[in-house]
Design a protein around this motif. Structure first.
Motif, PDB file in Angstrom:
ATOM      1  N   VAL A  64     -12.570   6.479 -16.208  1.00  0.00           N
ATOM      2  CA  VAL A  64     -12.194   5.219 -15.566  1.00  0.00           C
ATOM      3  C   VAL A  64     -10.887   4.689 -16.167  1.00  0.00           C
ATOM      4  CG1 VAL A  64     -12.872   2.807 -15.245  1.00  0.00           C
ATOM      5  CG2 VAL A  64     -14.547   4.634 -14.905  1.00  0.00           C
ATOM      6  N   VAL A  65     -10.774   4.753 -17.489  1.00  0.00           N
ATOM      7  CA  VAL A  65      -9.549   4.302 -18.152  1.00  0.00           C
ATOM      8  C   VAL A  65      -8.368   5.194 -17.753  1.00  0.00           C
ATOM      9  CG1 VAL A  65      -8.424   4.041 -20.405  1.00  0.00           C
ATOM     10  CG2 VAL A  65     -10.767   3.232 -20.077  1.00  0.00           C
ATOM     11  N   LEU A  66      -8.592   6.510 -17.713  1.00  0.00           N
ATOM     12  CA  LEU A  66      -7.536   7.448 -17.323  1.00  0.00           C
ATOM     13  C   LEU A  66      -7.050   7.166 -15.912  1.00  0.00           C
ATOM     14  CD1 LEU A  66      -5.835  10.051 -17.790  1.00  0.00           C
ATOM     15  CD2 LEU A  66      -7.793  11.313 -16.867  1.00  0.00           C
ATOM     16  N   MET A  67      -7.969   6.942 -14.976  1.00  0.00           N
ATOM     17  CA  MET A  67      -7.565   6.685 -13.597  1.00  0.00           C
ATOM     18  C   MET A  67      -6.821   5.354 -13.468  1.00  0.00           C
ATOM     19  SD  MET A  67      -8.155   9.332 -11.920  1.00  0.00           S
ATOM     20  CE  MET A  67      -7.799   8.759 -10.287  1.00  0.00           C
ATOM     21  N   THR A  68      -7.199   4.380 -14.284  1.00  0.00           N
ATOM     22  CA  THR A  68      -6.481   3.108 -14.283  1.00  0.00           C
ATOM     23  C   THR A  68      -5.046   3.308 -14.763  1.00  0.00           C
ATOM     24  OG1 THR A  68      -8.538   1.916 -14.701  1.00  0.00           O
ATOM     25  CG2 THR A  68      -6.480   0.761 -15.195  1.00  0.00           C
ATOM     26  N   ILE A  69      -4.884   4.046 -15.846  1.00  0.00           N
ATOM     27  CA  ILE A  69      -3.546   4.313 -16.383  1.00  0.00           C
ATOM     28  C   ILE A  69      -2.712   5.107 -15.384  1.00  0.00           C
ATOM     29  CG2 ILE A  69      -2.299   5.575 -18.180  1.00  0.00           C
ATOM     30  CD1 ILE A  69      -4.629   4.790 -20.086  1.00  0.00           C
ATOM     31  N   VAL A  70      -3.307   6.119 -14.763  1.00  0.00           N
ATOM     32  CA  VAL A  70      -2.589   6.922 -13.769  1.00  0.00           C
ATOM     33  C   VAL A  70      -2.179   6.054 -12.586  1.00  0.00           C
ATOM     34  CG1 VAL A  70      -2.867   8.795 -12.089  1.00  0.00           C
ATOM     35  CG2 VAL A  70      -3.583   9.134 -14.436  1.00  0.00           C
ATOM     36  N   GLY A  71      -3.072   5.187 -12.129  1.00  0.00           N
ATOM     37  CA  GLY A  71      -2.755   4.308 -11.000  1.00  0.00           C
ATOM     38  C   GLY A  71      -1.615   3.365 -11.298  1.00  0.00           C
ATOM     39  N   VAL A  72      -1.637   2.757 -12.468  1.00  0.00           N
ATOM     40  CA  VAL A  72      -0.563   1.831 -12.848  1.00  0.00           C
ATOM     41  C   VAL A  72       0.756   2.592 -13.005  1.00  0.00           C
ATOM     42  CG1 VAL A  72       0.250   0.317 -14.703  1.00  0.00           C
ATOM     43  CG2 VAL A  72      -2.100   0.133 -13.878  1.00  0.00           C
ATOM     44  N   ALA A  73       0.698   3.764 -13.627  1.00  0.00           N
ATOM     45  CA  ALA A  73       1.921   4.562 -13.807  1.00  0.00           C
ATOM     46  C   ALA A  73       2.502   4.977 -12.462  1.00  0.00           C
ATOM     47  CB  ALA A  73       1.617   5.790 -14.665  1.00  0.00           C
ATOM     48  N   LEU A  74       1.651   5.385 -11.533  1.00  0.00           N
ATOM     49  CA  LEU A  74       2.145   5.763 -10.209  1.00  0.00           C
ATOM     50  C   LEU A  74       2.719   4.559  -9.468  1.00  0.00           C
ATOM     51  CD1 LEU A  74      -0.534   8.283  -8.932  1.00  0.00           C
ATOM     52  CD2 LEU A  74       1.831   8.773  -9.538  1.00  0.00           C
ATOM     53  N   ALA A  75       2.104   3.403  -9.619  1.00  0.00           N
ATOM     54  CA  ALA A  75       2.606   2.209  -8.938  1.00  0.00           C
ATOM     55  C   ALA A  75       4.011   1.862  -9.409  1.00  0.00           C
ATOM     56  CB  ALA A  75       1.660   1.039  -9.170  1.00  0.00           C
ATOM     57  N   TYR A  76       4.249   1.966 -10.714  1.00  0.00           N
ATOM     58  CA  TYR A  76       5.584   1.662 -11.229  1.00  0.00           C
ATOM     59  C   TYR A  76       6.576   2.783 -10.934  1.00  0.00           C
ATOM     60  CZ  TYR A  76       4.152  -2.542 -13.653  1.00  0.00           C
ATOM     61  OH  TYR A  76       3.711  -3.793 -13.929  1.00  0.00           O
ATOM     62  N   THR A  77       6.110   4.020 -10.970  1.00  0.00           N
ATOM     63  CA  THR A  77       7.006   5.153 -10.753  1.00  0.00           C
ATOM     64  C   THR A  77       7.436   5.272  -9.298  1.00  0.00           C
ATOM     65  OG1 THR A  77       5.932   6.352 -12.544  1.00  0.00           O
ATOM     66  CG2 THR A  77       7.239   7.647 -11.016  1.00  0.00           C
ATOM     67  N   LEU A  78       6.510   5.080  -8.387  1.00  0.00           N
ATOM     68  CA  LEU A  78       6.799   5.323  -6.978  1.00  0.00           C
ATOM     69  C   LEU A  78       7.294   4.093  -6.233  1.00  0.00           C
ATOM     70  CD1 LEU A  78       3.793   7.633  -6.093  1.00  0.00           C
ATOM     71  CD2 LEU A  78       6.104   8.283  -6.755  1.00  0.00           C
ATOM     72  N   ASN A  79       7.401   2.947  -6.887  1.00  0.00           N
ATOM     73  CA  ASN A  79       7.896   1.736  -6.241  1.00  0.00           C
ATOM     74  C   ASN A  79       9.418   1.781  -6.195  1.00  0.00           C
ATOM     75  OD1 ASN A  79       8.145  -0.767  -5.120  1.00  0.00           O
ATOM     76  ND2 ASN A  79       7.732  -1.874  -7.019  1.00  0.00           N
ATOM     77  N   ASP A  80       9.944   1.892  -4.990  1.00  0.00           N
ATOM     78  CA  ASP A  80      11.392   1.932  -4.810  1.00  0.00           C
ATOM     79  C   ASP A  80      11.929   0.525  -4.605  1.00  0.00           C
ATOM     80  OD1 ASP A  80      11.543   4.686  -4.957  1.00  0.00           O
ATOM     81  OD2 ASP A  80      11.222   4.937  -2.797  1.00  0.00           O
ATOM     82  N   PRO A  81      12.998   0.157  -5.306  1.00  0.00           N
ATOM     83  CA  PRO A  81      13.602  -1.157  -5.073  1.00  0.00           C
ATOM     84  C   PRO A  81      14.156  -1.288  -3.654  1.00  0.00           C
ATOM     85  CG  PRO A  81      14.499  -0.141  -7.055  1.00  0.00           C
ATOM     86  CD  PRO A  81      13.621   0.860  -6.394  1.00  0.00           C
ATOM     87  N   GLU A  82      14.435  -0.168  -3.014  1.00  0.00           N
ATOM     88  CA  GLU A  82      14.983  -0.194  -1.664  1.00  0.00           C
ATOM     89  C   GLU A  82      13.947  -0.620  -0.635  1.00  0.00           C
ATOM     90  OE1 GLU A  82      16.311   3.775  -1.236  1.00  0.00           O
ATOM     91  OE2 GLU A  82      17.941   3.559  -2.650  1.00  0.00           O
ATOM     92  N   ASP A  83      12.651  -0.590  -1.000  1.00  0.00           N
ATOM     93  CA  ASP A  83      11.604  -0.991  -0.067  1.00  0.00           C
ATOM     94  C   ASP A  83      11.596  -2.491   0.176  1.00  0.00           C
ATOM     95  OD1 ASP A  83      10.796   1.592   0.206  1.00  0.00           O
ATOM     96  OD2 ASP A  83       9.117   1.428  -1.194  1.00  0.00           O
TER      97      ASP A  83
END
Length: 91
Positions: free
Chosen positions: A55-74
């Motif tokens: 559960v902790v791993l999936m939370t960390i992965v989710g947060v990391a993906l949210a910050y990594t894949l968020n484009d300022p151009e959106d």
């Protein structure tokens, strides 16, 4: 064809699930009681710890993906901190 971001999300999720399954398998093999009826007490505790860790791993992965894949151009947020929905509603 899938977008690049979607492929990254799929790979991250499948990798985390494979890590969890391999951990559960290792715990089952290592801490079985020998006659095939279940786990020893220590194995059960490790299994609960593995589930909590997942559960902790999936939370960390989710947060990391949210910050990594968020484009300022959106343009999810404007420069003053208001979202586009708030800006459109104000007009």
């Amino acid at each position: 064809m899938l977008e690049r971001e979607r492929i990254i999300e799929i790979v991250a999720a499948v990798s985390a699930v494979l890590i969890m399954l391999s951990t559960m398998y290792w715990i089952g093999i290592t801490y079985s009681d020998g006659n095939g009826s279940g786990l020893e007490a220590e194995g059960g505790e490790l299994l609960v710890g593995a589930i909590i860790g997942f559960v902790v791993l999936m939370t960390i992965v989710g947060v990391a993906l949210a910050y990594t894949l968020n484009d300022p151009e959106d343009e999810l947020e404007s420069g003053d901190g208001e979202t586009d929905v708030e800006n459109k509603n104000a007009i």
